[in-house]
Design a protein around this motif. Structure first.
Motif, PDB file in Angstrom:
ATOM      1  N   TRP A  16      -5.796   8.111   2.302  1.00 23.18           N
ATOM      2  CA  TRP A  16      -5.324   7.467   3.761  1.00 23.18           C
ATOM      3  C   TRP A  16      -4.655   6.115   3.474  1.00 23.18           C
ATOM      4  CZ3 TRP A  16      -6.471  10.293   7.932  1.00 23.18           C
ATOM      5  CH2 TRP A  16      -7.262  11.039   8.035  1.00 23.18           C
ATOM      6  N   ASP A  17      -3.122   5.792   3.520  1.00 25.43           N
ATOM      7  CA  ASP A  17      -2.893   4.792   3.872  1.00 25.43           C
ATOM      8  C   ASP A  17      -3.219   3.940   5.249  1.00 25.43           C
ATOM      9  OD1 ASP A  17      -0.524   2.672   3.522  1.00 25.43           O
ATOM     10  OD2 ASP A  17       0.268   4.128   3.424  1.00 25.43           O
ATOM     11  N   ILE A  18      -3.415   3.750   5.721  1.00 23.32           N
ATOM     12  CA  ILE A  18      -4.089   2.406   6.922  1.00 23.32           C
ATOM     13  C   ILE A  18      -2.817   1.435   6.438  1.00 23.32           C
ATOM     14  CG2 ILE A  18      -5.018   2.056   8.210  1.00 23.32           C
ATOM     15  CD1 ILE A  18      -6.095   4.774   7.162  1.00 23.32           C
ATOM     16  N   LYS A  68       0.688  -0.906  -0.387  1.00 28.29           N
ATOM     17  CA  LYS A  68       0.032  -0.156   0.016  1.00 28.29           C
ATOM     18  C   LYS A  68       0.789   1.421   0.092  1.00 28.29           C
ATOM     19  CE  LYS A  68      -2.130  -1.550   3.627  1.00 28.29           C
ATOM     20  NZ  LYS A  68      -1.294  -2.367   3.670  1.00 28.29           N
ATOM     21  N   THR A  69       1.658   1.614   0.861  1.00 25.33           N
ATOM     22  CA  THR A  69       2.401   2.363   1.016  1.00 25.33           C
ATOM     23  C   THR A  69       3.861   2.442  -0.197  1.00 25.33           C
ATOM     24  OG1 THR A  69       2.254   2.590   3.791  1.00 25.33           O
ATOM     25  CG2 THR A  69       4.506   3.923   2.471  1.00 25.33           C
ATOM     26  N   SER A  70       4.224   2.078  -0.775  1.00 34.29           N
ATOM     27  CA  SER A  70       4.472   1.805  -1.503  1.00 34.29           C
ATOM     28  C   SER A  70       4.229   2.103  -2.868  1.00 34.29           C
ATOM     29  CB  SER A  70       5.020   0.258  -2.433  1.00 34.29           C
ATOM     30  OG  SER A  70       6.257  -0.137  -1.374  1.00 34.29           O
ATOM     31  N   PRO A  81       7.066  -0.997   6.927  1.00 33.31           N
ATOM     32  CA  PRO A  81       6.066  -1.246   7.613  1.00 33.31           C
ATOM     33  C   PRO A  81       5.259   0.308   8.335  1.00 33.31           C
ATOM     34  CG  PRO A  81       6.962  -2.919   8.275  1.00 33.31           C
ATOM     35  CD  PRO A  81       7.868  -2.255   7.990  1.00 33.31           C
ATOM     36  N   THR A  82       3.482   0.117   7.661  1.00 34.12           N
ATOM     37  CA  THR A  82       3.076   1.999   8.587  1.00 34.12           C
ATOM     38  C   THR A  82       2.142   1.420   9.821  1.00 34.12           C
ATOM     39  OG1 THR A  82       2.995   2.049   6.444  1.00 34.12           O
ATOM     40  CG2 THR A  82       1.321   3.105   7.761  1.00 34.12           C
ATOM     41  N   MET A  83       2.786   1.676  11.178  1.00 35.86           N
ATOM     42  CA  MET A  83       2.367   1.337  12.140  1.00 35.86           C
ATOM     43  C   MET A  83       0.798   2.394  12.905  1.00 35.86           C
ATOM     44  SD  MET A  83       4.153  -0.374  13.229  1.00 35.86           S
ATOM     45  CE  MET A  83       5.815  -1.540  12.598  1.00 35.86           C
TER      46      MET A  83
HETATM   47 MG   LIG Z   1       2.462   0.217   5.005  1.00 34.26          MG
END
Ligand SMILES: [Mg+2]
Ligand SMILES: Nc1nc2c(ncn2[C@@H]2O[C@H](COP(=O)(O)OP(=O)(O)OP(=O)(O)O)[C@@H](O)[C@H]2O)c(=O)[nH]1
Length: 187
Positions: A65-67, A29-31, A46-48
């Motif tokens: 919004w990237d959760i 997702k974040t990538s 990793p997104t915390m």
């Molecule tokens: Mg992430």
């Protein structure tokens, strides 16, 4: 017209869209969001919690919004459901052994009243790791496992992408904006 429809219509008039990017941890997702922003994708942790990005595209302002997708964070996903215009569900095409886990989380979202009516874009990410002659069958398997053809509460799109090579990344915002515009038109 329900209250949600009125809020959506008003926001569309203002050309502002709220986009929620969800999916299992490590799906990319974040990538993907980072690639959309043309930023470096090589150092992503990793997104915390969550990241929010504001992106301008085709006269729209998208608040993306990237959760984080780790199981401990999934309990907080529902804090972000309100007023969502488009749900982007990210799947790791290289970890099909986690497809059932992805489906079981996805199914919960499909039962979620607050998300009814939002656009739904399924990203089959990491497509660079799938041999070219297996891409079509991989996409079909995902369609079938997620029971995409049974979804009636959302306009659905499915897109094979790669946050690393950039394949189809430019089509993501196009899809979100055009789906939202069409919905505004028929409201
Ligand atoms: Mg992430
Ligand atoms: N080969 C390849 N690797 C990718 C791709 N997208 C992401 N990755 C890798 O997958 C790993 C996880 O990516 P993230 O963007 O952190 O995944 P995430 O979904 O945000 O994960 P959480 O924040 O934990 O929910 C990283 O090592 C990325 O480099 C892709 O399209 N192709």
């Amino acid at each position: 017209m329900g209250l949600l429809s009125i809020i959506r219509k008003q926001k569309l008039k203002e050309h502002e869209l709220r986009v929620l990017v969800l999916g299992l941890d490590g799906g990319g997702k974040t990538s993907v969001v980072t690639k959309i922003l043309h930023e470096d994708t090589s150092q992503i942790a990793p997104t915390m919690g969550f990241n929010i990005s504001t992106i301008h595209h085709s006269n729209f302002t998208l608040n993306v919004w990237d959760i984080g997708g780790q199981s401990t964070i999934r309990a907080f996903w529902d804090n972000y459901f309100m007023n969502c215009d488009c749900l982007v569900w990210c799947i790791d095409a290289n970890s099909l052994e986690r497809l059932q886990e992805s489906f079981s989380e996805f199914r919960k979202l499909m039962d979620e009243e607050r998300l009814v009516g939002s656009g739904l874009l399924i990203l089959v990410n990491k497509i660079d790791l799938v041999p070219t002659n297996e891409i079509e069958t991989t996409v079909q398997l995902i369609r079938k496992t997620l029971k995409i053809d049974e979804i009636t509460n959302h306009n659905v799109g499915i897109l094979p992408v790669s946050a690393i090579t950039g394949k189809n990344i430019d089509r993501i915002l196009d899809w979100i904006v055009s789906e939202a515009s069409e919905r505004l038109y028929i409201l």
